[in-house]
Design a protein around this motif. Sequence first.
Motif, PDB file in Angstrom:
ATOM      1  N   ARG A  10       0.826  -1.208   0.000  1.00 31.44           N
ATOM      2  CA  ARG A  10       0.000   0.000   0.000  1.00 31.44           C
ATOM      3  C   ARG A  10       0.862   1.260   0.000  1.00 31.44           C
ATOM      4  O   ARG A  10       0.610   2.216  -0.720  1.00 31.44           O
ATOM      5  CB  ARG A  10      -0.940  -0.008   1.210  1.00 31.44           C
ATOM      6  N   ALA A  13       2.453   1.716  -3.363  1.00 27.27           N
ATOM      7  CA  ALA A  13       1.418   2.156  -4.307  1.00 27.27           C
ATOM      8  C   ALA A  13       1.100   3.633  -4.086  1.00 27.27           C
ATOM      9  O   ALA A  13       0.941   4.396  -5.048  1.00 27.27           O
ATOM     10  CB  ALA A  13       0.159   1.306  -4.144  1.00 27.27           C
ATOM     11  N   ASP A  14       1.054   4.045  -2.816  1.00 29.95           N
ATOM     12  CA  ASP A  14       0.813   5.463  -2.507  1.00 29.95           C
ATOM     13  C   ASP A  14       1.886   6.339  -3.132  1.00 29.95           C
ATOM     14  O   ASP A  14       1.596   7.385  -3.715  1.00 29.95           O
ATOM     15  CB  ASP A  14       0.864   5.700  -0.985  1.00 29.95           C
ATOM     16  N   THR A  17       1.273   6.558  -6.926  1.00 32.92           N
ATOM     17  CA  THR A  17       0.097   7.347  -7.326  1.00 32.92           C
ATOM     18  C   THR A  17       0.342   8.839  -7.091  1.00 32.92           C
ATOM     19  O   THR A  17      -0.037   9.674  -7.913  1.00 32.92           O
ATOM     20  CB  THR A  17      -1.187   6.882  -6.604  1.00 32.92           C
ATOM     21  N   ILE A  47      -6.701  -0.236 -10.637  1.00 30.43           N
ATOM     22  CA  ILE A  47      -5.663   0.768 -10.916  1.00 30.43           C
ATOM     23  C   ILE A  47      -6.221   2.013 -11.600  1.00 30.43           C
ATOM     24  O   ILE A  47      -5.774   3.126 -11.328  1.00 30.43           O
ATOM     25  CB  ILE A  47      -4.520   0.120 -11.727  1.00 30.43           C
ATOM     26  N   GLN A  49      -8.871   3.489 -10.985  1.00 27.99           N
ATOM     27  CA  GLN A  49      -9.420   4.383  -9.959  1.00 27.99           C
ATOM     28  C   GLN A  49      -8.322   5.056  -9.137  1.00 27.99           C
ATOM     29  O   GLN A  49      -8.560   6.054  -8.485  1.00 27.99           O
ATOM     30  CB  GLN A  49     -10.365   3.622  -9.010  1.00 27.99           C
ATOM     31  N   LEU A  50      -7.127   4.451  -9.148  1.00 26.07           N
ATOM     32  CA  LEU A  50      -6.026   5.047  -8.383  1.00 26.07           C
ATOM     33  C   LEU A  50      -5.384   6.210  -9.122  1.00 26.07           C
ATOM     34  O   LEU A  50      -4.691   7.034  -8.539  1.00 26.07           O
ATOM     35  CB  LEU A  50      -4.939   3.992  -8.128  1.00 26.07           C
ATOM     36  N   LEU A 227       1.822   0.146 -11.802  1.00 30.20           N
ATOM     37  CA  LEU A 227       1.926   1.539 -11.327  1.00 30.20           C
ATOM     38  C   LEU A 227       3.309   2.111 -11.616  1.00 30.20           C
ATOM     39  O   LEU A 227       3.447   3.252 -12.047  1.00 30.20           O
ATOM     40  CB  LEU A 227       1.637   1.598  -9.823  1.00 30.20           C
TER      41      LEU A 227
END
Lengths: 366, 75
Positions: A10, A13-14, A17, A47, A49-50, A227
């Motif tokens: 997470r 990923a943060d 993004t 993804i 939506q991210l 990502l």
Amino acid sequence: MLQMNNEEIRKAADFFTQEIAKLAGNRSVRLMEVCGTHTVAIFKAGIRQLLPENVELVSGPGCPVCVTPNNYLDTAIAYSRKSDVMIATFGDMLKVPGSSSTLAAEKAQGADIRIVYSSLEGLELAKRYPNKKVIFLAVGFETTAPTAAAAVLMAEVEKITNFYLLSSHKLVPPALRALLSSGDSKVDGFLLPGHVSAMIGLAPYEFLSKEYNTPAVVAGFEPLDILQSVYMLLRQLDCGVAKVENQYRRIVPKEGNPAACEVLSTVYQAADAQWRGIGHLKKSGLAMQEKYQKFDALLNIPVAVEETKEAKGCQCGNVLRGLVLPAACPLFGKTCKPEHPIGSCMVSIEGTCAAWYKYGAGRWQV
Amino acid sequence: MCLAVPGKVLERQDMLATIEVGGVTRKVSLMLLPEAQVGDFVLIHAGFAVQRIDEEEAEKTLALFKELEEYAANE
Ligand code: SF4
């Protein structure tokens, strides 16, 4: 393979993004994931939506079932009706609609159609049933084509004379060239297919940056791989450079797989090919080299094929070129559903329409 | 159809390997990856090993992700 706990994933990923949003700023960016396996991974992980709204992911022509033309299905169906023929096929071909039937419907009516997981299983069937002509439905891109070629080489060595391919293999780079040269897809960057690239390496994509000034990244299939690849594409766009980068180095060596390329070029040569919804593209498919043409079903087993008709209203062609999203098709979710697909994009789990239907439910009904 | 899965080479006999994929063993052809050795992790597609998985690169990817995560945490 990559072992991280959920918290670590997470956080990484943060990071991506946030960086993607910073790099994108206010500009609209349209990136195409070429491969069907990417499409599924992107939907599964949410993804789209991210990403910020101005960074759009569109699916390209990278689902092998989806780009296989109606006429190919019609031919396979016609063969399946011959009593001396056995069809060996990957399971996802069964439900693909031809002009007036499907392989699944023919199988239900008694046609001898066997599902296999590998071309070699097709070859085994040929050995086990010497009185049948076993036709393997050879579809797929550069990842799958060498496996079909390898089966032909084995059939040659083992002198098996009742094994054939009905071939509709496709090559990825010519399709990307066609998309870019037509100009209507307006793609700012490509997420290149990881497993195709594992076979062909990076060189065949160089034209994307050199001739079309379009950034490209070979991408892996885990959510973080995707990502990171989007982030790498935005970095290129932000710096105003275009090159082919490799995010998926743990699987894809720069030079690809030389043994697979050699097997492929021993059996096949590039040839013009028909793509569903996209049309006839120069040197975008594979035809057998003369020495191996005795394994080509079309050249050796005569068959009468019905006239090909396209499904009315189906937008697969536009979906496959990234021009429209599935929800724009008037049939989507109404007459066309995974249980009753009208077009090929709704059949395979890798198809864009199927992915939208399965993972986008509740969001596409705006 | 293009789905590929990783597995570990347990045994090889000529161009045929026994490979463990998620606790199950399978026979896989090495025709497209003749250099595969016992102990290697390989990517398998449609009954064939098609590429070695570079463990060092896999480690690097993981390390990079972890590094980024720290970076994000300190920002
Ligand atoms: S929803 Fe069905 S009919 Fe419409 S484009 Fe997709 S596959 Fe074709």
